[in-house]
Design an enzyme around this catalytic site. Sequence first.
Site, short mmCIF file in Angstrom:
data_model
loop_
_atom_site.label_atom_id
_atom_site.label_comp_id
_atom_site.label_asym_id
_atom_site.label_seq_id
_atom_site.Cartn_x
_atom_site.Cartn_y
_atom_site.Cartn_z
N SER A 46 52.45 67.83 31.12
CA SER A 46 51.13 67.19 31.17
C SER A 46 51.31 65.71 31.54
O SER A 46 51.88 65.42 32.59
CB SER A 46 50.41 67.38 29.84
OG SER A 46 49.05 67.07 29.96
N ASP B 95 43.88 75.95 34.33
CA ASP B 95 44.00 74.69 33.58
C ASP B 95 42.84 73.76 33.95
O ASP B 95 42.60 73.50 35.13
CB ASP B 95 45.34 74.04 33.92
CG ASP B 95 45.69 72.88 32.99
OD1 ASP B 95 44.79 72.37 32.30
OD2 ASP B 95 46.87 72.50 32.96
N HIS C 64 45.78 75.26 30.14
CA HIS C 64 46.67 74.12 30.00
C HIS C 64 47.84 74.42 29.07
O HIS C 64 48.95 73.92 29.26
CB HIS C 64 45.89 72.92 29.46
CG HIS C 64 46.63 71.62 29.52
ND1 HIS C 64 47.01 71.03 30.71
CD2 HIS C 64 47.08 70.79 28.54
CE1 HIS C 64 47.65 69.89 30.45
NE2 HIS C 64 47.70 69.73 29.14
#
Length: 704
Positions: free
Chosen positions: A556, A642, A677
């Site tokens: 991320s 995501d 995600h």
Amino acid sequence: MSLIPPVAKKVPAERTHHGHTFVDDYEWLRDKDNAEVVAYLEAENAYTDEQTAALEPLREKIFQEIKSRTQETDMSVPTRMGKWWYYSRSVEGKSYTVQCRCPIAGEDDWTPPNLTPGVELAGEQILMDGNVEAEGHEFFSLGAFSISEDGTLLAYSVDIVGDERYTLRFKNLETGEMLADEIPDTAPGATWAIDHSHVFYMTVDDSWRPDTVWRHKLGTPQSQDVSVFHEPDERYWVSVGSTRSEKYLMIWVGSKVTSEGWMLESANPEGDFRVIIPRREGVEYGAEHAVIGGEDRFLILHNDVVDGVKAENFVLVEAPVSDPTNMTTLIEHSADVRLEEAEAFAGHLVLSYRREALTRVAVWPLTDDGYGERHEIDFDEELFSIGMGSNPEWAQPTIRLGFTSFITPGQVYDYYVASGELALRKSQPVLGDFDASNYEQRRDWAVADDGTRIPLSIVRRVGAPEGPAPLLLYGYGSYEASIDPSFSVARLSLLDRGVVFVVAHVRGGGEMGRHWYENGKTLTKKNTFTDFVSCAKHLIDTGVTAADRMVADGGSAGGLLMGAVANLAPELFAGILANVPFVDPLTSILDPSLPLTVIEWDEWGDPLHNKDVYDYMRSYSPYENVEAKDYPAILAITSINDTRVLYVEPAKWVAKLRATKTGDAPLLLKTEMSAGHGGVSGRYEKWKEVAFEFAWVLDTVGAN
């Protein structure tokens, strides 16, 4: 026949801001409904499958190691709420947990029932079985799981796609029947009013920002739900909850640098929320209800200016609920201690804070006169993490705590406030021949380019050969998030093969206090990247590892870190593992219509309206700074659904790397075609994903 690496076509698209034009050849990959885009992602997946096929035996071995060390049929330590003990069960062969409860023995029953995995407790009720909810779906995520104060109703929500939009449902726990009420497209979370007939939930805007709080009355259609709060400013997220006492419902509005709270007596759920302290730009605060000297008070943590100095690490004050601005200081500001939370119980407070890059917890008794003597709960390990567990009862005589370290499996304790006794309720079982004494952890310090000392956490197996060892260097460094010591069953598969695991606690995180964060964001963001490079160089210079034996790892915002160091210092790493990486930050942060963009301006700066920010972000954006040079082996993993870091970022990054870089180091992109995600769902699928990554790491550092 061996597949050739996929080559994405180039479709030049110009993006012009502040007099600068960037030609983006791969922006066309953003349209995931385009069959050509899907075909490209599937071609990359096929190429990755082929290039890693030889690692299948190692992947299977690691998967079996994780499985064999995990007590698959297990249960959590029961937590008392009202007249019930609540806990979850996991069952061998099942991917998701089962939520259960059993009745307490009596009002003075504060000792959890004995844990016997696989054996029902007397009077056990199954509240929700995640395996049943997940049937027929490739993805399943539980959002809300909220019990009404009287224990008769359950509100829970599920996401079966991975896009973090949940369907909220209700269950009568006395009859087992599902209520007719069903609310789609909610954000995770649900909060009951104390009357057990009203529930508050949130919805999101087109950018996936929770912006509206709704009140729902059971038995009425969704069309009659009332919007009780709406935040139009796109920099702010909204949340709803209640105080620990359950006397007040609380709505919190927060950007990265500013917060505001609203309150309502829970006994009056159809009343109007009123502001606690009006927001002021750059001031953050939180408020918790306490009863002190028989009066309702708010405990307020804030970082406002005190005596002319910004209290960046926060101060703790108290104030009457009737006048929250009338503050009395309880704990003054400290440059060395970052106050993080103050939680109130009927007879004591619990303070959570951070000192010397480690979490701490202290208990502060309440007396008839006010406050007793604070006591910090101590543990005898060099590196550790301690924090509050589930403590739903206002008048409970115990405090549930969680403790772990890199080498100590998670432990659950009950701390008896009156006696100071610390009762171990459970230690995470690790099956097989695991012995914590076979592993060691220690703190080291690297020195950054500007002389700042950067903490490193180093974990290895005792007796591993000295000299340059294979090493996995993990980093994050954003949002003031701290990478605290934690135990991992899966990580043993690396440590037992001689791999050293290291966390670089770089600036942009929160390990060393608020200043650590402030010096790794917006126009100081590059400190995050150069700190990581300094840590890598330190590990090489001190002989812990060598450049051809080290893999960098981050996900991320930590994936942004991976992309940046790939450009900055590719020669320091044999490989880079990037999960859902934020590698095209400038494109995303320039587009207010994309999910989460506007609220992110406080973290990265606003390049749309500020040329200095635009130029600074352009200078470090991984995608825009790919060069014709040798890069290490790269494995990028993403998910097509995501909503936080869109799949298109790593897809574009890999396409540009493939077209630009020199050398023959492998470059792989793996896209999960039915996940969000957090990646795949279900514990077995997650273990397989970890095994896939670890096998690649071991192969890259030559430790397989």
